[in-house]
Design a protein around this motif. Structure first.
Motif, PDB file in Angstrom:
ATOM      1  N   VAL A 130       0.837  -1.207   0.000  1.00 25.62           N
ATOM      2  CA  VAL A 130       0.000   0.000   0.000  1.00 25.62           C
ATOM      3  C   VAL A 130       0.870   1.254   0.000  1.00 25.62           C
ATOM      4  CG1 VAL A 130      -1.748   1.290   1.276  1.00 25.62           C
ATOM      5  CG2 VAL A 130      -1.856  -1.209   1.195  1.00 25.62           C
ATOM      6  N   VAL A 131       1.857   1.302   0.886  1.00 26.39           N
ATOM      7  CA  VAL A 131       2.704   2.491   1.012  1.00 26.39           C
ATOM      8  C   VAL A 131       3.543   2.696  -0.254  1.00 26.39           C
ATOM      9  CG1 VAL A 131       4.571   3.564   2.328  1.00 26.39           C
ATOM     10  CG2 VAL A 131       2.768   2.311   3.519  1.00 26.39           C
ATOM     11  N   MET A 132       4.117   1.595  -0.784  1.00 23.18           N
ATOM     12  CA  MET A 132       4.955   1.723  -1.978  1.00 23.18           C
ATOM     13  C   MET A 132       4.159   2.260  -3.169  1.00 23.18           C
ATOM     14  SD  MET A 132       6.962  -1.148  -4.244  1.00 23.18           S
ATOM     15  CE  MET A 132       8.311  -1.446  -3.122  1.00 23.18           C
ATOM     16  N   LEU A 133       3.005   1.654  -3.449  1.00 21.98           N
ATOM     17  CA  LEU A 133       2.223   2.075  -4.604  1.00 21.98           C
ATOM     18  C   LEU A 133       1.757   3.520  -4.450  1.00 21.98           C
ATOM     19  CD1 LEU A 133       0.094  -1.126  -5.349  1.00 21.98           C
ATOM     20  CD2 LEU A 133       2.184  -0.351  -6.470  1.00 21.98           C
ATOM     21  N   ARG A 134       1.391   3.889  -3.219  1.00 22.52           N
ATOM     22  CA  ARG A 134       0.977   5.275  -2.971  1.00 22.52           C
ATOM     23  C   ARG A 134       2.128   6.240  -3.258  1.00 22.52           C
ATOM     24  NH1 ARG A 134      -1.999   8.534   0.641  1.00 22.52           N
ATOM     25  NH2 ARG A 134      -1.451  10.658   0.036  1.00 22.52           N
ATOM     26  N   GLY A 135       3.320   5.922  -2.788  1.00 17.88           N
ATOM     27  CA  GLY A 135       4.469   6.788  -3.013  1.00 17.88           C
ATOM     28  C   GLY A 135       4.816   6.918  -4.482  1.00 17.88           C
ATOM     29  N   LEU A 136       4.800   5.797  -5.207  1.00 14.81           N
ATOM     30  CA  LEU A 136       5.118   5.821  -6.639  1.00 14.81           C
ATOM     31  C   LEU A 136       4.080   6.618  -7.417  1.00 14.81           C
ATOM     32  CD1 LEU A 136       6.218   2.094  -7.124  1.00 14.81           C
ATOM     33  CD2 LEU A 136       7.706   4.097  -7.270  1.00 14.81           C
ATOM     34  N   ALA A 150      10.547  -1.637  -8.957  1.00 13.79           N
ATOM     35  CA  ALA A 150      10.116  -1.634  -7.561  1.00 13.79           C
ATOM     36  C   ALA A 150       8.913  -2.547  -7.352  1.00 13.79           C
ATOM     37  CB  ALA A 150       9.787  -0.206  -7.128  1.00 13.79           C
ATOM     38  N   VAL A 151       7.952  -2.524  -8.283  1.00  8.88           N
ATOM     39  CA  VAL A 151       6.768  -3.370  -8.159  1.00  8.88           C
ATOM     40  C   VAL A 151       7.153  -4.845  -8.309  1.00  8.88           C
ATOM     41  CG1 VAL A 151       4.569  -3.987  -9.227  1.00  8.88           C
ATOM     42  CG2 VAL A 151       5.154  -1.584  -8.888  1.00  8.88           C
ATOM     43  N   ARG A 328      19.902   7.150 -10.661  1.00  9.77           N
ATOM     44  CA  ARG A 328      18.557   7.681 -10.469  1.00  9.77           C
ATOM     45  C   ARG A 328      17.545   6.553 -10.240  1.00  9.77           C
ATOM     46  NH1 ARG A 328      18.088  11.655 -15.571  1.00  9.77           N
ATOM     47  NH2 ARG A 328      19.263   9.968 -16.501  1.00  9.77           N
ATOM     48  N   MET A 329      17.644   5.505 -11.065  1.00 13.03           N
ATOM     49  CA  MET A 329      16.748   4.368 -10.934  1.00 13.03           C
ATOM     50  C   MET A 329      16.953   3.670  -9.589  1.00 13.03           C
ATOM     51  SD  MET A 329      16.077   1.581 -13.939  1.00 13.03           S
ATOM     52  CE  MET A 329      15.912   2.876 -15.135  1.00 13.03           C
ATOM     53  N   SER A 330      18.201   3.568  -9.172  1.00 11.93           N
ATOM     54  CA  SER A 330      18.535   2.925  -7.899  1.00 11.93           C
ATOM     55  C   SER A 330      17.948   3.693  -6.727  1.00 11.93           C
ATOM     56  CB  SER A 330      20.058   2.826  -7.751  1.00 11.93           C
ATOM     57  OG  SER A 330      20.634   2.124  -8.828  1.00 11.93           O
ATOM     58  N   LEU A 331      17.950   5.032  -6.807  1.00 12.66           N
ATOM     59  CA  LEU A 331      17.396   5.845  -5.729  1.00 12.66           C
ATOM     60  C   LEU A 331      15.881   5.641  -5.580  1.00 12.66           C
ATOM     61  CD1 LEU A 331      19.297   9.239  -6.132  1.00 12.66           C
ATOM     62  CD2 LEU A 331      19.354   7.723  -4.142  1.00 12.66           C
ATOM     63  N   VAL A 332      15.182   5.524  -6.694  1.00 13.53           N
ATOM     64  CA  VAL A 332      13.735   5.320  -6.633  1.00 13.53           C
ATOM     65  C   VAL A 332      13.415   3.978  -5.973  1.00 13.53           C
ATOM     66  CG1 VAL A 332      11.644   4.970  -7.996  1.00 13.53           C
ATOM     67  CG2 VAL A 332      13.222   6.797  -8.594  1.00 13.53           C
ATOM     68  N   VAL A 333      14.118   2.918  -6.390  1.00 14.39           N
ATOM     69  CA  VAL A 333      13.891   1.594  -5.798  1.00 14.39           C
ATOM     70  C   VAL A 333      14.222   1.618  -4.306  1.00 14.39           C
ATOM     71  CG1 VAL A 333      14.572  -0.845  -5.856  1.00 14.39           C
ATOM     72  CG2 VAL A 333      14.309   0.425  -7.992  1.00 14.39           C
ATOM     73  N   ALA A 334      15.320   2.275  -3.956  1.00 16.98           N
ATOM     74  CA  ALA A 334      15.723   2.359  -2.549  1.00 16.98           C
ATOM     75  C   ALA A 334      14.665   3.078  -1.716  1.00 16.98           C
ATOM     76  CB  ALA A 334      17.064   3.077  -2.439  1.00 16.98           C
ATOM     77  N   ALA A 335      14.146   4.192  -2.225  1.00 16.39           N
ATOM     78  CA  ALA A 335      13.114   4.933  -1.497  1.00 16.39           C
ATOM     79  C   ALA A 335      11.833   4.113  -1.368  1.00 16.39           C
ATOM     80  CB  ALA A 335      12.819   6.248  -2.207  1.00 16.39           C
ATOM     81  N   ALA A 336      11.492   3.370  -2.412  1.00 17.96           N
ATOM     82  CA  ALA A 336      10.270   2.563  -2.391  1.00 17.96           C
ATOM     83  C   ALA A 336      10.302   1.494  -1.310  1.00 17.96           C
ATOM     84  CB  ALA A 336      10.045   1.922  -3.759  1.00 17.96           C
ATOM     85  N   LEU A 337      11.485   0.979  -1.018  1.00 21.27           N
ATOM     86  CA  LEU A 337      11.613  -0.136  -0.072  1.00 21.27           C
ATOM     87  C   LEU A 337      11.934   0.308   1.347  1.00 21.27           C
ATOM     88  CD1 LEU A 337      13.698  -2.458  -2.412  1.00 21.27           C
ATOM     89  CD2 LEU A 337      11.315  -2.765  -1.790  1.00 21.27           C
ATOM     90  N   ALA A 338      12.089   1.601   1.574  1.00 21.17           N
ATOM     91  CA  ALA A 338      12.511   2.103   2.889  1.00 21.17           C
ATOM     92  C   ALA A 338      11.340   2.259   3.847  1.00 21.17           C
ATOM     93  CB  ALA A 338      13.252   3.429   2.716  1.00 21.17           C
ATOM     94  N   GLN A 339      10.519   1.242   3.984  1.00 19.03           N
ATOM     95  CA  GLN A 339       9.385   1.247   4.905  1.00 19.03           C
ATOM     96  C   GLN A 339       8.896  -0.191   5.069  1.00 19.03           C
ATOM     97  OE1 GLN A 339       6.573   0.246   3.155  1.00 19.03           O
ATOM     98  NE2 GLN A 339       7.361   0.569   1.126  1.00 19.03           N
ATOM     99  N   ILE A 340       8.061  -0.419   6.070  1.00 19.01           N
ATOM    100  CA  ILE A 340       7.430  -1.722   6.264  1.00 19.01           C
ATOM    101  C   ILE A 340       5.954  -1.505   6.540  1.00 19.01           C
ATOM    102  CG2 ILE A 340       9.501  -2.906   7.058  1.00 19.01           C
ATOM    103  CD1 ILE A 340       8.470  -2.606   9.922  1.00 19.01           C
TER     104      ILE A 340
END
Length: 547
Positions: A130-136, A150-151, A328-340
């Motif tokens: 939920v959090v990842m998709l919302r952020g993206l 990321a998905v 740039r791509m690595s930063l987006v994936v990293a930000a997407a996964l920085a939560q639980i």
């Protein structure tokens, strides 16, 4: 009188508070999940005032887990995973391994048992869907190559959690040495294998057949009831007959239902119910949180949060870079996964039920989850700025994400540049019809622009993307994507924004025709119907041509 109705009181108070606090979180640009968890905290035992019934909350959370996992299965896409398998599969496995090791280290530092530390680490390793998709979506990154990675990464994590839900109870119950544990694990695998085989062989035929029969009655109420009955029935039946978790049964029920031609309608009709019980799930989790962990164990809470926000994201960034993707791509994936989020809550609840995790461990996970969800939008804002402008970084893999708006008028918008969309576009271009293509594949959009064609990157279900394509001055929208569920959502959005625009879409059968027409499509083309008409026309005209 109300004190005799704990179910009604817990649901009513929980939903009202969840609405108020969730709305407040949304206004603060936070995930509504923060509000739902706070609502649970307010009616939990650790805060003054009215206290909800924890037994009732637990039962509601079980229903929430079933419907959450049913939704995961219903939207599970092997196609999405295969599209990015080279980075998502090894990346997710390595990232989860390292994150679990970091969390295990924290658990051992706190003098927990190895089993508790391992489960604690595993709970910190998986991100929230939920959090990842919302952020993206908020940063318009969902339809980029980075968003797809990321998905796909998240799909691998979800699969790993499904497996974990099977294995953890076996390992927790093992008390006869390695041999006994191995034997019990093997027997569990056999039971799960029988269940999966039964679902694939029998369920794959029975569930779509049953849905079709119910749909033929024309009763929307019965159809919605059938979806709930299948989800709940399979989940509970799997637990009773095969001794597998409710979550696993619900996941496979959703996967099998996806095979039905009515899956799009099933997803749409079950969404309000799934959303409601998902909210109640988060409220019930919030009821378990003891806010005093902030005062009693601030250092442990800080370290746990750092593992999630810094440790996980740093590992993900390094892995994506090691696989030769851009910074740039690595930063987006990293930000997407920085939560639980939800899977972590399911794991800690399971750990509590199995008496593996102490209340303190559960409080740390839940508290760190709330902090990570609050911090995540900040990380996404930073990552999206880098992704859009590169922060001055010169890269060879230039993205197709630059903001582009079509300046023409009286044109055709073509949604989807797959096999059907490509053929349709060729005919339109040959006839010199102004055409704007919308597609969520960054490589396709980049190639079209390099070829001098008008193309917009994004999902056509989003208003910003349709406006960028010039919907308000277009004559026709051709929706060439094969998924009726997405096509229906796009059709409904177009008709709300521009009722006069003609919408042509495609379907696979009469059910799709009825569904898409109801949502506003002016014409629905069914492949088999068109082929049959052309074959008959060819037969009827051949004698005349031959003479």
């Amino acid at each position: 009188m109300l004190h005799h109705a704990p179910l009604l009181m817990t649901m009513a108070v929980g939903l009202v508070l969840a609405f108020i606090l969730g709305f407040g979180a949304q206004k603060l640009r936070l995930s509504p999940i923060v509000g739902y968890l706070a609502a649970g905290l307010m009616i939990g035992e650790s805060t003054p005032g009215w206290v909800g019934d924890t037994d009732v909350a637990y039962e509601l959370s079980e229903i929430g887990v079933i419907l959450l996992m049913f939704g995961v299965g219903l939207h599970f896409s092997i196609k999405d995973l295969l599209a990015v398998k080279k980075v998502a599969l090894p990346g997710a496995i390595l990232q989860m391994t390292v994150a679990t090791a970091l969390g295990t280290g924290v658990g051992l530092w706190l003098d927990w048992s190895l089993g508790a530390a391992l489960l604690f680490g595993l709970a910190l390793s998986v991100a929230s869907t939920v959090v990842m998709l919302r952020g993206l979506e908020d940063k318009q990154l969902l339809d980029t190559r980075a968003g797809h990675i990321a998905v796909g990464w998240l799909i691998v994590e979800d699969l790993a959690m499904v497996i974990a839900l099977v294995v953890i109870p076996v390992l927790a119950a093992g008390d006869g040495g390695p041999g006994a544990i191995a034997g019990e694990l093997a027997w569990t695998i056999v039971r799960v294998g029988i269940f999966v085989a039964l679902m694939l062989v029998v369920g794959k035929r029975v569930i779509p057949w049953a849905l079709a029969k119910v749909a033929d009655t024309g009763s929307r109420e019965l159809f919605t009831l059938s979806i709930l009955a299948i989800a709940m029935g399979v989940a509970v039946g799997a637990a009773y007959l095969f001794e597998v978790s409710f979550a696993l049964g619900a996941f496979f029920a959703g996967m099998i239902m996806r095979e039905s031609d009515l899956s799009h309608r099933a997803a749409e009709d079950s969404l309000p119910l799934r959303d409601t019980f998902s909210v109640l799930f988060f409220v019930s989790v919030g009821m378990l949180v003891d806010w005093r962990v902030v005062i009693e164990a601030p250092l442990a809470l800080l370290v746990t949060t750092l593992v999630i926000v810094v440790g996980k994201s740093a590992v993900a960034f390094a892995l994506v870079r090691a696989l030769r993707y851009s910074r740039r791509m690595s930063l987006v994936v990293a930000a997407a996964l920085a939560q639980i989020g939800e899977f972590s809550f399911i794991l800690v609840t399971l750990g509590g039920d199995l008496e593996i995790l102490s209340q303190n461990a559960q409080d740390l996970v839940l508290g760190a989850a709330i902090l990570s969800i609050i911090i995540n939008p900040i990380l996404f804002a930073w990552a999206s700025r880098w992704y859009r402008d590169g922060a001055g970084e010169a890269e060879s893999d230039e993205t197709a994400d630059a903001v582009v708006t079509y300046e023409g008028a009286e044109h055709v918008i073509l949604v989807g540049f797959g096999r059907v969309g490509t053929r349709a576009a060729m005919h339109l271009w040959q006839a010199d019809v102004p055409t704007v293509v919308i597609d969520d594949d960054e490589n396709k959009v980049k190639a079209l622009r390099e070829d001098g064609r008008e193309a917009i990157l994004g999902s056509a279900v989003r208003s910003k993307v349709l406006r960028a394509a010039g919907l308000d001055v277009a004559t026709t929208v051709v929706i060439a994507i094969p998924d009726p569920l997405n096509a229906g959502a796009i059709t409904a959005k177009i008709k709300r924004m521009a009722p006069a625009v003609r919408v042509i879409t495609r379907g696979h059968n009469d059910t799709d025709v009825a569904y898409l027409t109801e949502l506003g499509a002016d014409r629905v083309i069914v492949g088999v119907h068109e082929v049959a008409d052309l074959m008959a026309t060819d037969v009827l005209t051949e004698p005349e041509d031959a003479s």
